[in-house]
Write a protein that holds these residues in place. Structure first.
Motif, PDB file in Angstrom:
ATOM      1  N   UNK A   1       0.826  -1.205   0.000  1.00 33.06           N
ATOM      2  CA  UNK A   1       0.000   0.000   0.000  1.00 33.06           C
ATOM      3  C   UNK A   1       0.861   1.256   0.000  1.00 33.06           C
ATOM      4  N   UNK A   2       1.959   1.229   0.767  1.00 32.67           N
ATOM      5  CA  UNK A   2       2.842   2.389   0.799  1.00 32.67           C
ATOM      6  C   UNK A   2       3.525   2.622  -0.537  1.00 32.67           C
ATOM      7  N   UNK A   3       3.746   1.548  -1.300  1.00 29.21           N
ATOM      8  CA  UNK A   3       4.372   1.735  -2.608  1.00 29.21           C
ATOM      9  C   UNK A   3       3.403   2.365  -3.607  1.00 29.21           C
ATOM     10  N   UNK A   4       2.115   2.217  -3.377  1.00 29.05           N
ATOM     11  CA  UNK A   4       1.116   2.740  -4.314  1.00 29.05           C
ATOM     12  C   UNK A   4       0.475   4.041  -3.840  1.00 29.05           C
ATOM     13  N   UNK A   5       0.248   4.176  -2.520  1.00 27.41           N
ATOM     14  CA  UNK A   5      -0.461   5.326  -1.972  1.00 27.41           C
ATOM     15  C   UNK A   5       0.434   6.085  -1.003  1.00 27.41           C
TER      16      UNK A   5
ATOM     17  N   UNK B   1      -4.549   6.473   7.388  1.00 25.01           N
ATOM     18  CA  UNK B   1      -5.972   6.791   7.564  1.00 25.01           C
ATOM     19  C   UNK B   1      -6.840   5.564   7.306  1.00 25.01           C
ATOM     20  N   UNK B   2      -6.547   4.827   6.259  1.00 24.77           N
ATOM     21  CA  UNK B   2      -7.344   3.632   5.971  1.00 24.77           C
ATOM     22  C   UNK B   2      -7.089   2.531   7.006  1.00 24.77           C
ATOM     23  N   UNK B   3      -5.871   2.448   7.507  1.00 23.62           N
ATOM     24  CA  UNK B   3      -5.595   1.492   8.582  1.00 23.62           C
ATOM     25  C   UNK B   3      -6.374   1.824   9.840  1.00 23.62           C
ATOM     26  N   UNK B   4      -6.404   3.111  10.198  1.00 26.60           N
ATOM     27  CA  UNK B   4      -7.179   3.535  11.365  1.00 26.60           C
ATOM     28  C   UNK B   4      -8.661   3.271  11.160  1.00 26.60           C
ATOM     29  N   UNK B   5      -9.149   3.507   9.944  1.00 25.21           N
ATOM     30  CA  UNK B   5     -10.550   3.231   9.638  1.00 25.21           C
ATOM     31  C   UNK B   5     -10.856   1.740   9.754  1.00 25.21           C
ATOM     32  N   UNK B   6      -9.921   0.901   9.311  1.00 31.35           N
ATOM     33  CA  UNK B   6     -10.117  -0.546   9.434  1.00 31.35           C
ATOM     34  C   UNK B   6     -10.148  -0.980  10.899  1.00 31.35           C
TER      35      UNK B   6
ATOM     36  N   UNK C   1      -0.025   9.016   4.494  1.00 34.86           N
ATOM     37  CA  UNK C   1      -1.200   9.549   5.199  1.00 34.86           C
ATOM     38  C   UNK C   1      -2.444   8.735   4.835  1.00 34.86           C
ATOM     39  N   UNK C   2      -2.593   8.410   3.548  1.00 33.42           N
ATOM     40  CA  UNK C   2      -3.756   7.630   3.115  1.00 33.42           C
ATOM     41  C   UNK C   2      -3.717   6.223   3.705  1.00 33.42           C
TER      42      UNK C   2
END
Length: 112
Positions: free
Chosen positions: A26-30, A37-42, A33-34
């Motif tokens: 995910x870090x290689x693509x996004x 944020x998505x990890x916190x949302x999960x 911060x994103x």
């Protein structure tokens, strides 16, 4: 940590490896911060229903029986109820304003 690295518990080690690979992918693509944020949302998507389930089960469980000498009903006067209601309303409004300011990112350092 050593148990994860030495694969003493294969299920946990495999899960840790999978999470690390997904995070790196995910870090290689996004942006970071994103991903955060998505990890916190999960995490919230998992913990909030579990917490609600725990509260519901606690509410449905019958209360433990108390000795008759300790079980005394009490109530607040009308003035005390109004004072507590005003205090709770002030706290709720302050919390809503703070959360609005943080989530709408008026200040990035403050949000972080």
């Amino acid at each position: 940590v050593w148990e994860l690295l030495l694969w003493r518990v294969p299920e946990r080690s495999a899960l840790a490896l999978l999470v690390a690979l997904v995070a790196l992918g995910s870090l290689s693509r996004f942006s970071a911060v994103a991903v955060v944020a998505h990890g916190a949302l999960a995490v919230l998507a998992v913990t909030v229903p579990l917490r609600l389930r725990q509260v519901a089960l606690r509410a449905l469980r019958p209360p433990p029986a108390e000795p008759p000498a300790r079980a005394q009903p009490w109530s607040l006067s009308e003035e005390q109820q109004q004072r507590w209601a005003r205090c709770l309303a002030r706290h709720a409004i302050a919390a809503a304003r703070t959360l609005t300011r943080l989530f709408l990112v008026h200040s990035v350092p403050e949000s972080l």
